[in-house]
Scaffold this motif. Structure first.
Motif, PDB file in Angstrom:
ATOM      1  N   TYR A 565      29.941  40.737 128.920  1.00  0.00           N
ATOM      2  CA  TYR A 565      29.739  41.415 130.200  1.00  0.00           C
ATOM      3  C   TYR A 565      29.100  42.769 129.975  1.00  0.00           C
ATOM      4  CZ  TYR A 565      32.932  37.842 131.885  1.00  0.00           C
ATOM      5  OH  TYR A 565      33.518  36.641 132.197  1.00  0.00           O
ATOM      6  N   ASP A 566      28.101  43.092 130.836  1.00  0.00           N
ATOM      7  CA  ASP A 566      27.496  44.420 130.743  1.00  0.00           C
ATOM      8  C   ASP A 566      28.284  45.387 131.627  1.00  0.00           C
ATOM      9  OD1 ASP A 566      26.728  44.005 133.408  1.00  0.00           O
ATOM     10  OD2 ASP A 566      24.639  43.556 132.918  1.00  0.00           O
ATOM     11  N   ALA A 567      27.771  46.599 131.785  1.00  0.00           N
ATOM     12  CA  ALA A 567      28.498  47.631 132.526  1.00  0.00           C
ATOM     13  C   ALA A 567      28.709  47.249 133.985  1.00  0.00           C
ATOM     14  CB  ALA A 567      27.749  48.953 132.434  1.00  0.00           C
ATOM     15  N   GLN A 568      27.844  46.416 134.525  1.00  0.00           N
ATOM     16  CA  GLN A 568      27.972  45.980 135.922  1.00  0.00           C
ATOM     17  C   GLN A 568      28.717  44.635 136.031  1.00  0.00           C
ATOM     18  OE1 GLN A 568      24.793  47.169 134.732  1.00  0.00           O
ATOM     19  NE2 GLN A 568      25.589  49.127 135.509  1.00  0.00           N
ATOM     20  N   ARG A 569      29.284  44.208 134.917  1.00  0.00           N
ATOM     21  CA  ARG A 569      30.046  42.961 134.813  1.00  0.00           C
ATOM     22  C   ARG A 569      29.181  41.724 135.036  1.00  0.00           C
ATOM     23  NH1 ARG A 569      36.303  43.806 136.845  1.00  0.00           N
ATOM     24  NH2 ARG A 569      36.743  45.549 135.468  1.00  0.00           N
ATOM     25  N   ASN A 570      27.882  41.848 134.801  1.00  0.00           N
ATOM     26  CA  ASN A 570      27.032  40.670 134.762  1.00  0.00           C
ATOM     27  C   ASN A 570      27.339  39.928 133.469  1.00  0.00           C
ATOM     28  OD1 ASN A 570      25.536  41.298 137.186  1.00  0.00           O
ATOM     29  ND2 ASN A 570      24.528  42.908 136.000  1.00  0.00           N
ATOM     30  N   ARG A 571      27.350  38.607 133.515  1.00  0.00           N
ATOM     31  CA  ARG A 571      27.805  37.840 132.365  1.00  0.00           C
ATOM     32  C   ARG A 571      26.691  37.003 131.738  1.00  0.00           C
ATOM     33  NH1 ARG A 571      29.255  32.620 134.615  1.00  0.00           N
ATOM     34  NH2 ARG A 571      29.084  32.777 136.877  1.00  0.00           N
ATOM     35  N   THR A 572      26.781  36.843 130.452  1.00  0.00           N
ATOM     36  CA  THR A 572      25.926  35.940 129.700  1.00  0.00           C
ATOM     37  C   THR A 572      26.808  35.211 128.686  1.00  0.00           C
ATOM     38  OG1 THR A 572      25.413  37.745 128.151  1.00  0.00           O
ATOM     39  CG2 THR A 572      23.816  37.321 129.912  1.00  0.00           C
ATOM     40  N   PRO A 573      26.445  33.973 128.330  1.00  0.00           N
ATOM     41  CA  PRO A 573      27.274  33.230 127.376  1.00  0.00           C
ATOM     42  C   PRO A 573      27.477  34.019 126.077  1.00  0.00           C
ATOM     43  CG  PRO A 573      25.682  31.779 128.397  1.00  0.00           C
ATOM     44  CD  PRO A 573      25.321  33.175 128.837  1.00  0.00           C
ATOM     45  N   SER A 574      28.701  34.003 125.574  1.00  0.00           N
ATOM     46  CA  SER A 574      29.024  34.753 124.361  1.00  0.00           C
ATOM     47  C   SER A 574      28.690  33.942 123.113  1.00  0.00           C
ATOM     48  CB  SER A 574      30.511  35.110 124.346  1.00  0.00           C
ATOM     49  OG  SER A 574      30.911  35.530 123.056  1.00  0.00           O
ATOM     50  N   PRO A 575      27.808  34.427 122.246  1.00  0.00           N
ATOM     51  CA  PRO A 575      27.518  33.714 120.999  1.00  0.00           C
ATOM     52  C   PRO A 575      28.761  33.595 120.109  1.00  0.00           C
ATOM     53  CG  PRO A 575      25.859  35.390 121.439  1.00  0.00           C
ATOM     54  CD  PRO A 575      26.964  35.626 122.398  1.00  0.00           C
ATOM     55  N   VAL A 576      29.612  34.618 120.133  1.00  0.00           N
ATOM     56  CA  VAL A 576      30.830  34.585 119.323  1.00  0.00           C
ATOM     57  C   VAL A 576      31.754  33.481 119.815  1.00  0.00           C
ATOM     58  CG1 VAL A 576      32.871  35.873 118.599  1.00  0.00           C
ATOM     59  CG2 VAL A 576      30.658  37.035 118.777  1.00  0.00           C
ATOM     60  N   ALA A 577      31.966  33.426 121.130  1.00  0.00           N
ATOM     61  CA  ALA A 577      32.824  32.382 121.703  1.00  0.00           C
ATOM     62  C   ALA A 577      32.245  31.000 121.428  1.00  0.00           C
ATOM     63  CB  ALA A 577      32.991  32.597 123.194  1.00  0.00           C
ATOM     64  N   THR A 578      30.931  30.872 121.567  1.00  0.00           N
ATOM     65  CA  THR A 578      30.283  29.593 121.313  1.00  0.00           C
ATOM     66  C   THR A 578      30.535  29.121 119.882  1.00  0.00           C
ATOM     67  OG1 THR A 578      28.548  30.029 122.946  1.00  0.00           O
ATOM     68  CG2 THR A 578      28.064  28.377 121.251  1.00  0.00           C
ATOM     69  N   GLN A 579      30.405  30.043 118.921  1.00  0.00           N
ATOM     70  CA  GLN A 579      30.617  29.667 117.523  1.00  0.00           C
ATOM     71  C   GLN A 579      32.074  29.297 117.257  1.00  0.00           C
ATOM     72  OE1 GLN A 579      27.942  29.353 115.359  1.00  0.00           O
ATOM     73  NE2 GLN A 579      29.528  28.190 114.261  1.00  0.00           N
ATOM     74  N   ILE A 580      32.995  30.017 117.887  1.00  0.00           N
ATOM     75  CA  ILE A 580      34.424  29.692 117.731  1.00  0.00           C
ATOM     76  C   ILE A 580      34.697  28.280 118.239  1.00  0.00           C
ATOM     77  CG2 ILE A 580      36.730  30.228 118.651  1.00  0.00           C
ATOM     78  CD1 ILE A 580      35.957  33.197 118.444  1.00  0.00           C
ATOM     79  N   ILE A 581      34.091  27.912 119.368  1.00  0.00           N
ATOM     80  CA  ILE A 581      34.278  26.574 119.920  1.00  0.00           C
ATOM     81  C   ILE A 581      33.688  25.521 118.986  1.00  0.00           C
ATOM     82  CG2 ILE A 581      33.625  25.039 121.828  1.00  0.00           C
ATOM     83  CD1 ILE A 581      33.620  27.625 123.618  1.00  0.00           C
TER      84      ILE A 581
END
Length: 685
Positions: A565-581
C-alpha cells in the motif's frame, strides 16, 4: 360522514369535502384505500355544496407507500393510475394534508393533488429504489417538474426522504401548517378565493430550464455516484426516467417510466430487496418467547473496555440518550478512548450532521472511570475486552460480585462460548452475548447470542434495546462464531486453498468484488490486520498467514500484506506475499494450475451456504432469512442478491449440492433434503 370503503370516509364541512383514510398502521395504498379514494372523489364532485376537497389521513401518518404485500399478485380494486387521473382531472381543487410520512405511492398520490400542505415534522420521499424499483405511478415525471431534475435525481436514486422545510424550499409543498392544526390549515387553504386547478404534469419551467445543460448534469451525477450505485439496476433506471422527464413530453415520459418499471418489478434484484425488507422485520421476532416476557428497563449502561469496539458501543447508547459508564484499566487507555469518542462526534458536527451542543450533550452522558465498582448501578453491562476465554471469565466473575441484582451482563465476544462465560456467575440467566460489528457506531448488525440459561425477559430486553439504539438484531445460538463468523470461516478457508492451488489473491478479490462485495477476502484481511489473534511466540509457520506475519507483513497498518500500500492506501500485489504463497505450495507438494473465476465463486460461496444449512438444522439461527440479514448488515453481502440463503435458492439448491460434492464437500443433510425435494431455504422459489 359517509363510508366510501371500509377504510375511507367522506365528510362535508361547509363547502369543503374532507376525504379521510383510516387504514392502520400506515395507511398504505391497499385495494380498499384505492377504492375509497375513487369513490370519495366521485362523491365529492357530485355534491354541489362541495367547492374543494382535502385529503388527509387518520393515525400517525399520511399514506406511507404502496401495500408491498400486493406486489406481484393479481390486481384487485381500482388501479392507482385510474385513481390518480380522477384526482388530477377533478374539477374541484384537491389539497393533500400531510403529516408523518408521504412516501412512495403516498407522495405520488399527493403529487396528483392540486396543492400540498404539510406539518413541520413531515417527511416526503420516493424510496422505491431501496426495493429495487422506481416510482411507478408518475413520481419520476411529476417530481422533477416541481423540484427540478437535479433535486429529483437525488431523491429517487437515494430514496432518502426530505423534511417539510426542504420540501417547501424546493416547491414540493405549498405551505407548512401548524403541527397541531393541519386539518384546519388545509381547509383554510382550500377556502382561498379563486384557487386554480394546478396540475403538476403541466408544469414545464424547471425541466425546460435544465434541458440545455442536462447531458453534462446527468453524466456528472452518474460519475459521482458510480461507487454507491455499483451492481444495482434500479438507480440507473431511475436516472433514465428523470432524463425522460427533461427531454420528453409528460405522456412520453410516463411510457418510459412504465417500460422500465415492469422489468424491475419482475426481476431478481427487486425480489431480493423486497425479501430483505420483510426479513429485517421478521428477524426481530423471537420464536418461543413467552408473551409475558416483558423487556426490562435499561436506564444506564456500563461498558468495560474503551478501545475501538468499546468506544463504538458506547456511542450507540449515548446517541440514544442513555448514560454510559466506561471502564478501563489504565488512565492513558481511558483518555485515548474518550478522546476518540469526542473526535468522532466533532467530525460528525463538522459535516453538519449534528451541532456543537449535540456533541456536548452526548459527552455529558459519558462517565469515564478506572474503577469497575462504579458499574454497580448499571442496568446493562457489556464487556468489550480481549477475545480470550480466560480474560472474559475473569471479568464476568468480578461483574457478578459488583453488578446489582437484575442487571444484564453481556459479552461482546465474536466467537467464544457464552455458556462458559455465564458459568462463572451466580446468575447465568442474566448473561447473553451482544456481538457488535466494527465500527460498532456505524454497522447496523447486532448478533444477540442466547445462552442455554438466558432468561426470556433478558432476551426480550436485548432485542428491544437493539431497536432503541438503531440496530438490526438477529438471535443466534451458542456455537463457535455464531452465525456470521462461523460461515465466514468456511469462506476464508476456501479462499486460502485457492491461492495455494493457483489462484492469486487479487483474482479471488476481483471475483468477489464483481459479485457485489465491497472488497474481497484478502483485501479485507489486510484491512483488519493480518496479526489479529496471531502470536509471534506461538507461531510455527504452519499457515500462510503465520509466514506473512513472521515476515513482517501485517496488512494496511504497516503498508505490507497480501498487497503493498502506498501513502494513499492504493494497493498493488505484494511480490513478497506472492513468493511466500509459491514457496508454501511447493513445500506442500501442490501442482499449481489455472483456476477459473466460476470455480472461485462457487468454492468461496457454496461452502457458506452449506454451513448455513448446518446452522439452521442445529437451531443456531431461527430462520434462513435471519442468516441473510446477518450477512447483508454485518459483512457486506450485496443486498440485491438477497443474502447467501436466498441467493442459493435463486441458483437452485440441486446445483449447489452437486457442486459441493464435486469439490469434495460433504453436503449438509438439510441442504441435500431440500435439493432432493425441489424446495428452498426461504420459500421464495
Amino acid at each position: 360522514m359517509a363510508a366510501m370503503s371500509a377504510v375511507v370516509d367522506l365528510s362535508v364541512d361547509g363547502d369543503i369535502g374532507v376525504l379521510t383514510i383510516n387504514s392502520p398502521p400506515v395507511n398504505a395504498l391497499s385495494a380498499a384505500v384505492r377504492d375509497g379514494l375513487a369513490a370519495g372523489v366521485a362523491a365529492a364532485v357530485a355534491d354541489p355544496a362541495v367547492k374543494a376537497i382535502v385529503l388527509h389521513c387518520a393515525g400517525r401518518t399520511f399514506i406511507a407507500g404502496a401495500d408491498i404485500s400486493e406486489f406481484g399478485g393479481a390486481m384487485k380494486g381500482a388501479s392507482l393510475p385510474a385513481v390518480q387521473a380522477a384526482m388530477e382531472d377533478c374539477p374541484k381543487p384537491i389539497i393533500a394534508a400531510i403529516h408523518g410520512t408521504a412516501l412512495g405511492g403516498g407522495l405520488e398520490v399527493a403529487l396528483t393533488c392540486h396543492y400540498r400542505v404539510a406539518v413541520p415534522s413531515a417527511k416526503l420521499g420516493l424510496p422505491e429504489v431501496k426495493l429495487g424499483l422506481l416510482p411507478g405511478a408518475g413520481g419520476t415525471q411529476r417530481l422533477p417538474r416541481l423540484v427540478g431534475p437535479e433535486q429529483a435525481l437525488k431523491m429517487v436514486t437515494s430514496g432518502t426522504p426530505i423534511s417539510a422545510k426542504a420540501a417547501l424550499a424546493s416547491g414540493l409543498i405549498d405551505e407548512i401548517a401548524p403541527e397541531d392544526g393541519l386539518l384546519e390549515a388545509a381547509k383554510a387553504f382550500a377556502r382561498r378565493p379563486n384557487l386554480a386547478l394546478v396540475k403538476v404534469r403541466d408544469k414545464q419551467d424547471k425541466v425546460e430550464a435544465a434541458r440545455a445543460t442536462a447531458p453534462e448534469m446527468f453524466a456528472q451525477f452518474r460519475k459521482d455516484n458510480a461507487r454507491a450505485m455499483r451492481g444495482f439496476e434500479a438507480p440507473e433506471a431511475n436516472i433514465k426516467c428523470i432524463e425522460a422527464a427533461v427531454n420528453l413530453s409528460f405522456d412520453e415520459g410516463m411510457k418510459v417510466e412504465r417500460d422500465l418499471f415492469v422489468p424491475l418489478m419482475m426481476g431478481l434484484q427487486s425480489k431480493a430487496q423486497r425479501y430483505v425488507f420483510f426479513a429485517e422485520r421478521q428477524a426481530n421476532k423471537v420464536e418461543g418467547l413467552p408473551a409475558d416476557a416483558a423487556p426490562l428497563t435499561i436506564g444506564s449502561v456500563g461498558i468495560i473496555g474503551a478501545g475501538t469496539m468499546g468506544g463504538g458501543i458506547a456511542m450507540n447508547f449515548l446517541n440514544a440518550g442513555v448514560p454510559v459508564t466506561i471502564v478501563e484499566m489504565k488512565q492513558e487507555a481511558l483518555d485515548r478512548g474518550v478522546a476518540t469518542i469526542r473526535k468522532n462526534y466533532e467530525n460528525t458536527a463538522a459535516k453538519g450532521r449534528m451541532t456543537a451542543a449535540d456533541v456536548e450533550a452526548r459527552m455529558g452522558l459519558l462517565t469515564p472511570t478506572l474503577d469497575m465498582e462504579e458499574l454497580s448501578a448499571a442496568d446493562l453491562v457489556i464487556e468489550a475486552v480481549f477475545e480470550t476465554m480466560e480474560i472474559k471469565r475473569d471479568v464476568f466473575g468480578k461483574l457478578d460480585r459488583i453488578a446489582k441484582p437484575g442487571a444484564i451482563l453481556a459479552s461482546n465476544t465474536s466467537y467464544l462460548n457464552v455458556d462458559e462465560i455465564a458459568d462463572v456467575t451466580s446468575r447465568p440467566g442474566s448473561v447473553l452475548g451482544l456481538h457488535f460489528f466494527s465500527p460498532a457506531n456505524v454497522m447496523r448488525l447486532l448478533e444477540v447470542v442466547r445462552g442455554a440459561k438466558t432468561e426470556p425477559a433478558v432476551l426480550a430486553t436485548a432485542m428491544a434495546t437493539a431497536k432503541k439504539i438503531g440496530k438490526v438484531a438477529v438471535v443466534a445460538g451458542v456455537c463457535h462464531g455464531f452465525i456470521g463468523n462461523r460461515m465466514l470461516s468456511s469462506r476464508q478457508a476456501e479462499a486460502m486453498k485457492l491461492i495455494v492451488e493457483g489462484a492469486t489473491p487479487e483474482q479471488v478479490d476481483r471475483v468477489l468484488y464483481d459479485f457485489g462485495w465491497p472488497m474481497g477476502p484478502f483485501q479485507m484481511s489486510d484491512l483488519a490486520g493480518l496479526d489479529i489473534g496471531w502470536s509471534a511466540e506461538k507461531s510455527k509457520g504452519e499457515t500462510i498467514r503465520d509466514r506473512l506475519c513472521e515476515a513482517g507483513l501485517r496488512g494496511q497498518k504497516n503498508g505490507r500484506g497480501f498487497y503493498d500500500y502506498d501513502a494513499q492506501r492504493n494497493r498493488t500485489p505484494s511480490p513478497v506475499a506472492t513468493q511466500i504463497i509459491l514457496d508454501y505450495a511447493a513445500e506442500k507438494g501442490v501442482n499449481r494450475r489455472e483456476v477459473g473465476d466460476e470455480e472461485i465463486l462457487e468454492r468461496c460461496l457454496y461452502p457458506m451456504v452449506n454451513e448455513g444449512a448446518l446452522i439452521l438444522a442445529e437451531g443456531m439461527a431461527q430462520r434462513a432469512s435471519d442468516i441473510d440479514i446477518v450477512w447483508i448488515n454485518g459483512y457486506g453481502w450485496p443486498v440485491y442478491r438477497g443474502g447467501p440463503m436466498f441467493w442459493a435458492d435463486s441458483v437452485g439448491l440441486a446445483k449447489v449440492a452437486e457442486r459441493l460434492t464435486h469439490y469434495g464437500y460433504e453436503v449438509a443433510p438439510l441442504l441435500a433434503r431440500l435439493a432432493a425435494e425441489e424446495k428452498s431455504f426461504t420459500g421464495q422459489f
